[in-house]
Design a protein around this motif. Structure first.
Motif, PDB file in Angstrom:
ATOM      1  N   ASP A   1     -36.324  34.599  24.401  1.00 19.73           N
ATOM      2  CA  ASP A   1     -37.218  33.645  25.349  1.00 19.73           C
ATOM      3  C   ASP A   1     -37.055  32.348  24.628  1.00 19.73           C
ATOM      4  OD1 ASP A   1     -40.345  35.987  25.299  1.00 19.73           O
ATOM      5  OD2 ASP A   1     -38.242  36.151  25.958  1.00 19.73           O
ATOM      6  N   VAL A   2     -36.470  32.030  23.678  1.00 22.81           N
ATOM      7  CA  VAL A   2     -36.271  30.650  23.242  1.00 22.81           C
ATOM      8  C   VAL A   2     -35.200  30.124  24.102  1.00 22.81           C
ATOM      9  CG1 VAL A   2     -35.392  29.271  21.261  1.00 22.81           C
ATOM     10  CG2 VAL A   2     -36.853  31.020  20.824  1.00 22.81           C
ATOM     11  N   HIS A   3     -35.574  29.049  24.497  1.00 24.92           N
ATOM     12  CA  HIS A   3     -34.640  28.246  25.676  1.00 24.92           C
ATOM     13  C   HIS A   3     -34.582  26.684  25.151  1.00 24.92           C
ATOM     14  CE1 HIS A   3     -32.858  26.847  29.057  1.00 24.92           C
ATOM     15  NE2 HIS A   3     -33.680  25.993  29.174  1.00 24.92           N
ATOM     16  N   LEU A   4     -33.184  26.097  24.580  1.00 29.67           N
ATOM     17  CA  LEU A   4     -33.121  24.961  24.225  1.00 29.67           C
ATOM     18  C   LEU A   4     -32.305  24.091  25.239  1.00 29.67           C
ATOM     19  CD1 LEU A   4     -32.983  25.653  20.345  1.00 29.67           C
ATOM     20  CD2 LEU A   4     -35.104  24.713  21.607  1.00 29.67           C
ATOM     21  N   ASP A   5     -32.385  22.863  25.428  1.00 35.86           N
ATOM     22  CA  ASP A   5     -31.456  22.031  26.232  1.00 35.86           C
ATOM     23  C   ASP A   5     -30.019  22.206  25.686  1.00 35.86           C
ATOM     24  OD1 ASP A   5     -33.568  19.623  27.041  1.00 35.86           O
ATOM     25  OD2 ASP A   5     -33.270  21.213  28.073  1.00 35.86           O
ATOM     26  N   GLY A   6     -28.977  22.466  26.326  1.00 39.19           N
ATOM     27  CA  GLY A   6     -27.595  22.384  25.786  1.00 39.19           C
ATOM     28  C   GLY A   6     -27.368  23.621  25.265  1.00 39.19           C
ATOM     29  N   MET A   7     -28.134  24.662  25.235  1.00 41.32           N
ATOM     30  CA  MET A   7     -27.849  25.843  24.419  1.00 41.32           C
ATOM     31  C   MET A   7     -26.628  26.704  24.896  1.00 41.32           C
ATOM     32  SD  MET A   7     -30.843  28.871  23.487  1.00 41.32           S
ATOM     33  CE  MET A   7     -30.804  29.496  25.169  1.00 41.32           C
ATOM     34  N   LEU A   8     -25.839  26.920  23.873  1.00 37.59           N
ATOM     35  CA  LEU A   8     -24.822  27.748  24.050  1.00 37.59           C
ATOM     36  C   LEU A   8     -24.845  29.347  23.778  1.00 37.59           C
ATOM     37  CD1 LEU A   8     -22.075  25.442  22.471  1.00 37.59           C
ATOM     38  CD2 LEU A   8     -22.540  25.850  25.146  1.00 37.59           C
ATOM     39  N   HIS A   9     -24.037  30.140  24.391  1.00 36.76           N
ATOM     40  CA  HIS A   9     -24.193  31.549  24.434  1.00 36.76           C
ATOM     41  C   HIS A   9     -23.150  32.052  23.300  1.00 36.76           C
ATOM     42  CE1 HIS A   9     -27.660  31.659  26.718  1.00 36.76           C
ATOM     43  NE2 HIS A   9     -27.267  30.502  27.080  1.00 36.76           N
ATOM     44  N   ALA A  10     -23.186  33.280  22.587  1.00 37.61           N
ATOM     45  CA  ALA A  10     -22.154  33.726  21.876  1.00 37.61           C
ATOM     46  C   ALA A  10     -22.037  35.118  22.212  1.00 37.61           C
ATOM     47  CB  ALA A  10     -22.442  33.814  20.410  1.00 37.61           C
ATOM     48  N   ALA A  11     -20.590  35.467  22.392  1.00 36.87           N
ATOM     49  CA  ALA A  11     -20.564  37.058  22.374  1.00 36.87           C
ATOM     50  C   ALA A  11     -19.331  37.330  21.450  1.00 36.87           C
ATOM     51  CB  ALA A  11     -19.974  37.350  23.816  1.00 36.87           C
ATOM     52  N   PHE A  12     -19.478  38.604  21.033  1.00 33.51           N
ATOM     53  CA  PHE A  12     -18.481  39.381  19.813  1.00 33.51           C
ATOM     54  C   PHE A  12     -17.615  40.051  20.358  1.00 33.51           C
ATOM     55  CE2 PHE A  12     -20.301  37.616  15.922  1.00 33.51           C
ATOM     56  CZ  PHE A  12     -21.559  37.007  16.051  1.00 33.51           C
ATOM     57  N   VAL A  13     -16.404  39.863  19.640  1.00 32.91           N
ATOM     58  CA  VAL A  13     -15.248  40.719  20.084  1.00 32.91           C
ATOM     59  C   VAL A  13     -15.452  41.983  18.865  1.00 32.91           C
ATOM     60  CG1 VAL A  13     -12.980  41.058  20.021  1.00 32.91           C
ATOM     61  CG2 VAL A  13     -13.852  39.179  20.975  1.00 32.91           C
ATOM     62  N   ARG A  14     -15.608  42.978  19.154  1.00 27.84           N
ATOM     63  CA  ARG A  14     -15.789  43.930  18.274  1.00 27.84           C
ATOM     64  C   ARG A  14     -14.551  45.050  18.064  1.00 27.84           C
ATOM     65  NH1 ARG A  14     -20.835  43.457  16.029  1.00 27.84           N
ATOM     66  NH2 ARG A  14     -22.086  42.314  17.163  1.00 27.84           N
ATOM     67  N   SER A  15     -14.439  45.896  17.140  1.00 33.20           N
ATOM     68  CA  SER A  15     -13.400  46.877  16.873  1.00 33.20           C
ATOM     69  C   SER A  15     -13.751  48.088  17.666  1.00 33.20           C
ATOM     70  CB  SER A  15     -13.136  46.990  15.329  1.00 33.20           C
ATOM     71  OG  SER A  15     -12.175  47.967  15.120  1.00 33.20           O
ATOM     72  N   ASP A  16     -12.611  48.462  18.333  1.00 35.35           N
ATOM     73  CA  ASP A  16     -12.791  49.623  18.863  1.00 35.35           C
ATOM     74  C   ASP A  16     -12.375  50.876  18.043  1.00 35.35           C
ATOM     75  OD1 ASP A  16     -11.613  48.708  22.411  1.00 35.35           O
ATOM     76  OD2 ASP A  16     -13.508  48.685  21.557  1.00 35.35           O
ATOM     77  N   TYR A  17     -11.639  50.501  16.842  1.00 29.95           N
ATOM     78  CA  TYR A  17     -11.128  51.555  16.110  1.00 29.95           C
ATOM     79  C   TYR A  17     -12.081  51.502  14.844  1.00 29.95           C
ATOM     80  CZ  TYR A  17      -6.883  51.326  18.687  1.00 29.95           C
ATOM     81  OH  TYR A  17      -5.877  51.431  19.987  1.00 29.95           O
ATOM     82  N   ALA A  18     -12.275  52.767  14.246  1.00 30.95           N
ATOM     83  CA  ALA A  18     -13.078  52.956  13.124  1.00 30.95           C
ATOM     84  C   ALA A  18     -12.193  52.518  11.699  1.00 30.95           C
ATOM     85  CB  ALA A  18     -13.503  54.562  13.151  1.00 30.95           C
ATOM     86  N   HIS A  19     -11.159  52.653  11.732  1.00 34.28           N
ATOM     87  CA  HIS A  19     -10.326  52.182  10.435  1.00 34.28           C
ATOM     88  C   HIS A  19      -9.034  51.419  11.196  1.00 34.28           C
ATOM     89  CE1 HIS A  19      -9.402  53.386   6.334  1.00 34.28           C
ATOM     90  NE2 HIS A  19      -9.824  52.300   6.323  1.00 34.28           N
ATOM     91  N   GLY A  20      -8.533  50.340  10.428  1.00 38.62           N
ATOM     92  CA  GLY A  20      -7.252  49.898  10.784  1.00 38.62           C
ATOM     93  C   GLY A  20      -7.032  48.570  10.049  1.00 38.62           C
ATOM     94  N   ILE A  21      -5.984  48.373  10.168  1.00 38.27           N
ATOM     95  CA  ILE A  21      -5.396  46.991   9.504  1.00 38.27           C
ATOM     96  C   ILE A  21      -5.390  45.934  10.495  1.00 38.27           C
ATOM     97  CG2 ILE A  21      -3.315  45.950   8.492  1.00 38.27           C
ATOM     98  CD1 ILE A  21      -2.778  48.607   7.121  1.00 38.27           C
ATOM     99  N   LEU A  22      -5.851  44.962  10.286  1.00 37.01           N
ATOM    100  CA  LEU A  22      -6.059  43.764  11.194  1.00 37.01           C
ATOM    101  C   LEU A  22      -4.977  42.778  10.975  1.00 37.01           C
ATOM    102  CD1 LEU A  22      -7.847  42.669  13.414  1.00 37.01           C
ATOM    103  CD2 LEU A  22      -8.967  41.161  11.804  1.00 37.01           C
TER     104      LEU A  22
END
Lengths: 193, 797, 169
Positions: B42-63
């Protein structure tokens, strides 16, 4: 996840097998294909954008390799598809049996599914997989029929005779595309989730 | 009429409406009911930006690489970051709970990182973050991030993870063994040798997601001009988060403010600290000079928020011919997921809680904690106690069967008696101190429960009648002890303002358990006012900066006693000042209705007037006095206090469909002195509902590749109003000698013994020879399979 | 930002006109465009019910609707249940300014963290309108469209029974 099914083509085994093996590709023949290249023997790489009804634009990249070829009986298809909402990889084993004048194709795919496809799409994977495979294979079958009746064009043409004429190169390439896409399109709907 | 009294008072035994032991309406309810209450999203601040994450689809891997260029080019995107962008800020999170001082303990620590750098180790592990004008645009752009990841084989199963050729999750460790701990008491081998009967079984107990209705979220705002970083966070531990963020960001603690506003349920995982998102959002805000918000969505929560999962036990119990326990041995594997920042809390709880209310003179408990390619495991309501209770209660049930002793009777025979307290079990508990039970009266609770559910009459009465009609009803009775109220400490400050308003501030946060009311009652009791007159502030580090957080059923015990102590100190100041103002001895004064009155005469002065006098604008004060009527106090218990309870249930099961219906559910609970009975009952109701979920509906289903297959409420089933029965509660009070109020914790209690209870009652209902339930959760499918197999094969072993 | 459409709707009796993207969910529109944050979002897939609002008098999960679908509609959210504040900031004695359902929830301890509560309140408005004397089974059946992790539902049922009783008078 396992997809197991069968399909009957109105064409002899050699025709079906060869049709699926021919390496010439027409990337523009299939809607949604931006790119589908032959990269080495029996290896296809592509980028597709799939639409299902009003839901558009699930992009995915796909690599398919054909192995263990035994003409005209069987081959394996190694599939690696990656989309934004998940991935699918695994091996499909295809067997062709003579049946009447035609060919009974049996295929069995053991696929690892991950990402969003796996975590919210479970209940759809099975049924959609089967439905889309069938749809894709019917398209393959029609193309085979077209290829075999030289004057025939468009969908719905019936197979006239069990001619062993070789299919035009572009027909054969398109068949392979259909089969590849058929299995992958099985998961497109849920890639869009 | 006091304008701040919002509701008519309810009478209690003492005639004082909102004292300790009464149930005044909750102070926080109006804001929650009208939608005014502020939650993090509910917190709203002027000029607020929004983040979204990229998450792994794999359970184990070398990045191998992360390409942000397409994302950065997307309209609306302001920034995008991967691990290499964090520079020196990138580091693994802290070890939150170091291992306790147990001899011979092996522990390998692996903590989560803000963004994956070389490897990903579970599905959903964050790889990159995109910041944009709106969440919608941020997600659009997140889909454009190219992740080059080479998949490795993933491991999901505990036993498989320990095999020598299993994929190694942390390469610098020689295996996936995260810890090995043995705790002993007495001599198990000897006990086993002289036992009349030794019973051995294997048990599998799996748990699930906390699934609060509010997902996690963080809003961070760095104001460079006033040099203040404000972070709104759905955390159960605002003060440690403040301290940690200040250290990480190189800021003085005084420039960092963490606010845990209204939180929509915690249940444990919101006290996991230094989640990647908590650590990144403040850094991003400082870099961009703008407020940034991230709100978890439900699907994300199944990967991004910690959860509790399974243990595999092999346990033995040695008993004499009377069914008295000579000793127990328990060996188990427990799943910690890809990292173990929370240390050994869960399995230690399992080891300790297994002992229950019973006399167990000899005990050998050994566990191996195992890394798997799954999300991190940290405590969820019950925190490993469920597993221990399940093992012990099931072993007792087996012993009862084999020896022909009634299930209730075998428990009663083994109970510690009230004169055996304090009882030292000698093994180490999660608070690093030896497990010592402080007080309890287990037999009384048992008697009450069996009476309420009419255990004695059930077999020959309701059960016999049902059987004659072809119906299968069964009864279960289980008991448990729960260590609660652990340290280290909490604090509180009470202030009386001129004008009469009373403020209470404490460092803990609130996630629905009613602190705004129960803590107010503690202060109201000392100062002679109503709970509604006390304004409570929790969870804001700018208002109170010392403490740890809400976890382990400790809020009422630790923070509550601090509130009480602060109120007592203010009361003393009030009496001292009033004594001089009213010119009467302190013993002749009483506090009531917001006034200090001289008993007998009509003379009085209001608390507000006294507060004004205590803070003069002119004149002299006696040297050494403090201004105002305010006091800060801390409470740190020497060790935890043991609450306990008995749950009993009657259920009906259809063996052909495996559908279950709970006919009656009884809880008799001892949480020491009860501050607010209505709130305590509410906690028990919620806990039991959670326990029913874990017994019969909820399960996180991972495949062999450690892919979670049910990351939504469509497939992860939370019990609804048609699944949870009416719960009948009764209280026993054995006040704890370890704190001035005599209170014990109750937040987790309802959830703890439910699995064991289900198993017992189902076996009783089905009455199939040799049929045993040794796993949790069940589901209609699984129960169906078990029944079918039992009917086919006959007695199983 | 993609193409936008103009929508006009009333929320709690007040008229609004806004330009929105077609894909903007009604829940996000109410919360972030109109700053009516009383309606909460718990799952975004229509199971938990926290986002329930009234659209033309019927309860609807606002996370399953687009704002553009609400063009021309009358929306009611939890903020509209209590009588308008007289501006003093001082709560009414006896909770007399609260809607009877809200007051009943307070009395019966029908909420703990309060996150699921606004959605439940909005479902109950048409439910009690259409079923003024519900029995426990009906109440639980209606509540089964809402998930609550805190209360075990028992006191919510009690609150509904209390509200029904009071509203029937």
């Amino acid at each position: 996840m396992l997809i197991e099914s069968e399909f009957t083509f109105d064409a002899p085994r050699e025709v079906v097998f060869d049709g699926l093996m021919d390496p010439k590709i027409l990337a523009g023949a299939l809607p949604g294909t931006d790119r589908l290249d032959l990269n080495g023997e029996d290896r296809y790489e592509g980028e597709m954008e799939a639409s299902v009804g009003p839901v558009t634009a699930a992009r995915f990249s796909v690599v398919v390799e054909l192995k263990e070829k035994v003409r005209p009986e069987s081959f394996d298809m190694h599939v690696d598809g990656k989309g934004k909402a998940g991935f699918v990889n695994g091996i499909a084993h295809v067997e062709l049996e003579e049946k009447g004048g035609g060919t009974l194709m049996k295929y069995r795919a053991d696929l690892q599914v991950g990402g969003r496809v796996a975590s919210v799409g479970q209940r759809l994977l099975d049924s959609v997989g089967k439905a889309m495979s069938k749809q894709g294979l019917e398209a393959v079958s029609r193309s085979l029929a077209e290829g075999m009746a030289p004057a025939a064009q468009g969908a719905g043409a019936e197979v006239a005779a069990a001619s062993r004429a070789a299919l035009p190169a572009q027909r054969r390439a398109r068949l392979r595309l259909y089969l590849v896409v058929a299995i992958l399109l099985a998961l497109v709907l849920v890639l869009l989730l | 009429m006091n304008p701040h009294t919002a509701a008519p008072p309810e009478a209690t035994a003492t005639g004082r409406p909102s004292r300790i032991g009464a149930s005044p309406r909750r102070n926080e309810d109006r804001r929650l009911l009208t939608g005014e209450a502020l939650f993090v999203d509910d917190v709203h601040l002027d000029g607020m930006l929004h983040a979204a994450f990229v998450r792994s689809d794999y359970a184990h891997g070398i990045l191998k690489g992360v390409d942000l260029s397409a994302a950065l080019g997307h309209p609306g995107v302001v920034a995008a970051y991967a691990a290499h962008d964090l520079g020196e800020y990138w580091e693994p999170g802290p070890l939150l709970v170091p291992p306790p001082p147990i001899d011979g303990l092996e522990f390998r620590s692996a903590r989560q990182v803000p963004l994956a750098r070389d490897k990903v180790r579970h599905v959903g592990e964050p790889i990159a973050v995109v910041v944009a004008r709106s969440r919608y645009e941020a997600e659009d752009a997140a889909a454009l991030v190219e992740v080059d990841l080479e998949p490795l084989g993933a491991v999901s199963d505990l036993e498989r993870a320990l095999e020598p050729d299993a994929p190694r999750i942390h390469e610098h460790f020689e295996s996936n063994l995260a810890a090995h701990v043995v705790q002993r008491k007495g001599d198990w081998e000897q006990a086993r040798a002289r036992a009349h009967r030794v019973i051995k079984r294997q048990f599998l107990y799996d748990r699930g997601a906390s699934a609060p209705m509010e997902n996690r979220g963080v809003v961070a705002n760095w104001d460079a001009r006033s040099r203040e970083l404000t972070v709104w966070d759905t955390t159960q531990a605002p003060i440690p988060i403040r301290n940690g963020l200040a250290a990480m960001l190189g800021l003085p603690q005084s420039e960092v403010r963490v606010i845990a506003p209204f939180i929509g349920g915690g249940f444990g995982p919101k006290i996991m600290m230094f989640y990647p998102e908590e650590v990144l959002l403040p850094w991003i805000s400082m870099r961009l000079g703008r407020p940034v918000k991230w709100i978890e969505d439900r699907q994300e929560s199944f990967f991004a928020t910690t959860q509790e999962r399974g243990q595999l036990h092999e346990a033995e119990i040695a008993v004499d011919e009377e069914g008295r326990v000579l000793g127990v041995r328990d060996d188990f594997l427990c799943d910690t997921g890809a990292y173990n920042p929370y240390g050994l809390t869960i399995p230690i709880n399992t080891q300790c809680t297994l002992l229950g209310p019973y006399r167990v003179p000899n005990y050998h408990s050994e566990f191996r904690m195992v890394f798997t390619n799954k999300p991190i495991v940290t405590p969820v309501r019950g925190a490993g106690r469920q597993h221990g209770v399940f093992v012990m209660e099931r072993l007792l049930d087996r012993a009862a069967d084999e020896l022909g002793i009634d299930r209730v009777e075998i428990r009663r025979r083994n109970y510690l008696t009230p004169d055996e307290f304090p009882h030292n079990h000698e093994i180490i508990y999660q608070d690093f101190a030896p497990l010592i039970y402080d007080s309890g009266n287990y037999a009384e609770a048992l008697d009450r429960a069996v009476e309420m559910i009419d255990y004695a009459g059930f077999a020959s009465g309701e059960q016999a009648t049902a059987r004659a009609e072809g119906r299968h009803v069964g009864i279960g009775v289980v008991s448990y002890v729960e260590g609660t109220g652990v340290g280290p400490y909490e604090g509180a400050r009470v202030t009386i303002e001129p004008g009469g308003r009373i403020n209470l501030v404490t460092g803990v946060g609130t996630q629905g358990q009613g602190h705004f009311t129960s803590f107010a009652q503690l202060v109201a009791e000392e100062l002679g006012v109503e709970a509604a007159d006390v304004e409570v502030v929790t969870g804001d580090t700018a208002r109170f900066g010392w403490g740890t957080g809400t976890f382990a059923s400790r809020g009422a015990v630790v923070a509550g006693n601090a509130c009480h102590a602060a109120a007592v100190a203010v009361r003393r100041k009030v009496l001292a000042l009033a004594s001089s103002v009213l010119k009467a001895a302190e013993e002749d004064l009483e506090l009531a209705d917001g006034l200090v009155r001289v008993v007998g005469t009509g003379a009085s002065v209001s608390l507000g007037d006294l507060a004004a006098r205590a803070n003069p604008l002119r004149g002299a004060v006696t040297p050494g006095t403090e201004p105002g009527l305010e006091a800060t106090a801390y409470f740190g218990p020497e060790r935890g206090v043991t609450a306990s309870g008995v749950h009993a249930m009657i259920l009906e099961v259809d063996p052909d469909t495996a559908q279950v219906r709970i006919l009656r559910y009884v809880v008799v609970h001892d949480c020491g002195r009860v501050i607010n009975p209505m709130i305590v009952e509410g906690q028990i109701h919620g806990g039991v509902a959670h326990g029913i979920g874990n017994s019969f509906y909820e399960q996180l289903v991972f495949d062999e590749g450690a892919q979670l297959q049910n990351a939504s409420f469509m497939d992860y089933l939370i019990p609804t109003a048609t699944d949870v029965p009416r719960i009948e509660t009764a209280h026993i009070e054995t006040p704890s000698p370890l704190n001035p109020l005599g209170v014990k914790g109750v937040g987790e209690a309802g959830a703890i013994p439910v699995g064991a209870l289900f198993a017992q009652a189902l076996e009783d209902a089905l009455d199939i020879d040799g049929f045993e339930i040794r796993e949790m959760p069940l589901s209609p499918n699984r129960l169906f399979e078990l029944i079918r197999d039992a009917r086919k094969e006959g007695p199983s072993c | 930002m993609g193409e936008t459409l103009t929508i006009r709707l009333t929320v709690n009796g007040e008229a609004y006109e806004r330009s929105v993207e077609p894909r903007l969910l009604l829940s996000d529109f109410l919360r972030h465009e109109l700053h009516l944050t009383g309606t909460h979002v718990g799952c975004e897939h229509g199971v938990c019910g926290a986002c329930t609002v009234l659209v033309n008098g019927e309860s609807v999960r606002s996370c399953l609707m687009f704002a553009v679908q609400a063009d021309g509609a009358e929306i009611a959210t939890v903020e509209g249940l209590a009588k308008p504040a007289d501006g003093s900031g001082i709560p009414h004695p006896d909770d007399a300014d609260l809607h009877p359902i809200q007051a009943a929830f307070r009395e019966a301890h029908g909420l703990q963290c309060g996150f699921c509560t606004p959605g439940i309140l909005m479902t109950l408005v048409p439910f009690l309108r259409d079923h003024p004397r519900p029995d426990e089974e009906q109440i639980r059946a209606t509540l089964s469209g809402h998930l609550c992790r805190c209360t075990g539902y028992q006191n919510i049922v009690k609150a509904v029974q209390l509200a029904a009783e009071r509203m029937a008078r």
